[in-house]
Motif scaffolding. Structure first.
Motif, PDB file in Angstrom:
ATOM      1  N   ILE A  88     -49.185 -31.864 -40.763  1.00 12.49           N
ATOM      2  CA  ILE A  88     -48.881 -33.076 -40.006  1.00 12.49           C
ATOM      3  C   ILE A  88     -50.192 -33.792 -39.712  1.00 12.49           C
ATOM      4  O   ILE A  88     -51.021 -33.299 -38.946  1.00 12.49           O
ATOM      5  N   GLU A  90     -45.814 -41.305 -45.014  1.00 14.42           N
ATOM      6  CA  GLU A  90     -45.151 -41.656 -43.776  1.00 14.42           C
ATOM      7  C   GLU A  90     -43.640 -41.406 -43.809  1.00 14.42           C
ATOM      8  O   GLU A  90     -42.971 -41.698 -44.800  1.00 14.42           O
ATOM      9  N   LEU A  92     -43.950 -40.031 -38.482  1.00  9.05           N
ATOM     10  CA  LEU A  92     -44.462 -38.694 -38.763  1.00  9.05           C
ATOM     11  C   LEU A  92     -45.166 -38.759 -40.109  1.00  9.05           C
ATOM     12  O   LEU A  92     -44.540 -39.120 -41.119  1.00  9.05           O
ATOM     13  N   ASP A 143     -50.977 -33.057 -34.302  1.00  6.60           N
ATOM     14  CA  ASP A 143     -51.980 -33.448 -35.293  1.00  6.60           C
ATOM     15  C   ASP A 143     -52.690 -32.228 -35.863  1.00  6.60           C
ATOM     16  O   ASP A 143     -53.262 -31.417 -35.125  1.00  6.60           O
ATOM     17  N   SER A 161     -50.328 -36.855 -38.371  1.00  8.95           N
ATOM     18  CA  SER A 161     -50.127 -37.465 -37.071  1.00  8.95           C
ATOM     19  C   SER A 161     -48.637 -37.588 -36.795  1.00  8.95           C
ATOM     20  O   SER A 161     -47.816 -37.584 -37.725  1.00  8.95           O
ATOM     21  N   PHE A 162     -48.302 -37.674 -35.520  1.00  4.78           N
ATOM     22  CA  PHE A 162     -46.916 -37.871 -35.099  1.00  4.78           C
ATOM     23  C   PHE A 162     -46.973 -38.823 -33.903  1.00  4.78           C
ATOM     24  O   PHE A 162     -47.423 -38.448 -32.822  1.00  4.78           O
ATOM     25  N   ALA A 188     -46.171 -35.513 -28.637  1.00  7.28           N
ATOM     26  CA  ALA A 188     -46.751 -36.455 -29.592  1.00  7.28           C
ATOM     27  C   ALA A 188     -47.833 -37.299 -28.936  1.00  7.28           C
ATOM     28  O   ALA A 188     -48.895 -37.539 -29.524  1.00  7.28           O
TER      29      ALA A 188
END
Length: 254
Positions: free
Chosen positions: A248, A104, A98, A131, A250-251, A125
């Protein structure tokens, strides 16, 4: 041949021709009457059909409220069919990263104790749902310290078209240790959606309404959340939007 016989024969021929003409004329009249009757019946049928169709159309024409309700039902049906089956994550340990504001955080989801939640969040995800989403809530008071993320619009509002359940792996004592990743929900055990929260410190959360699903844990980078919490809540309270906006980036889960 005698003149009298010839005259009688001519008279009979004239009579026969006259009767034939009369019969033909009568047949024409019958045909016209039949054709007119058919045309009238056909016209009446067309008119009746048109009226019937008009009545059907207007009687079945939905109002704006009906259309909204039908749309919501359709969306709910589509959303329900989009909820992944827990078997997709059952017995698996799902790991990933995450990324919050470029930093990170390593994560791990538990498909053994929370298969439905793990399957849902793996699916979300994988579709890049998270995102660019904001983490809209930070709590800093006792006995709970969490960062909550995953709202579709960034305001914390739930998505009524995407709900699922049940509650899984909820601690009976309400203990959510630092690093716990749990699923946010509404008033019932079937009102989970796309939101989750991470405890950045040991927390105790009431279980009066059934508790919250613990679906995983932070495996690295807990200090990222601790730094966000250290900046506090934007309005100076202990529960609200973080002072430092959290996005966020990215996940990813695998």
């Amino acid at each position: 041949m005698k003149a009298g016989s010839q005259s009688n024969r001519t008279a009979r021929q004239r009579l026969a021709r006259k009767e034939a003409k009369q019969a033909f004329a009568q047949e024409l009249r019958h045909r016209r009457l039949r054709d007119n009757a058919f045309a009238g019946a056909a016209g009446a049928l067309v008119l009746a059909l048109a009226v019937a169709l008009q009545v059907f159309w207007f009687s079945s024409n939905p109002t704006a409220g009906d259309l909204a309700a039908l749309k919501q039902e359709a969306q709910a049906g589509e959303a329900a069919s989009a909820i992944p089956d827990p078997s997709l994550a059952a017995g698996k340990t799902i790991t990933g990263t995450l990324v919050l504001n470029g930093a990170e955080v390593g994560v791990e989801l538990d498909g053994t104790d929370a298969p439905q939640a793990a399957a849902v969040f793996k699916s979300l995800a994988d579709s890049s749902f998270f995102d660019g989403k904001e983490c809209h809530r930070l709590t800093t008071g006792e006995p709970m310290g969490v960062l909550q993320c995953g709202s579709r619009d960034g305001t914390g509002a739930g998505d009524p078209a995407y709900q699922w359940g049940p509650v899984e792996n909820s601690p009976a004592d309400g203990s959510y240790p630092a690093g716990t990743i749990a699923v946010a929900r509404g008033a019932t055990g079937d009102s989970h959606g796309t939101q989750f929260f991470i405890a950045y410190k040991d927390s105790v959360i009431t279980q009066e309404t059934g508790g919250y699903t613990i679906m995983g844990k932070v495996t690295s980078g807990l200090e990222v959340l601790e730094a966000i919490a250290a900046d506090g809540v934007a309005d100076g309270s202990r529960d609200g939007r973080p002072s430092t906006p959290v996005t966020i980036d990215s996940f990813t889960l695998k």
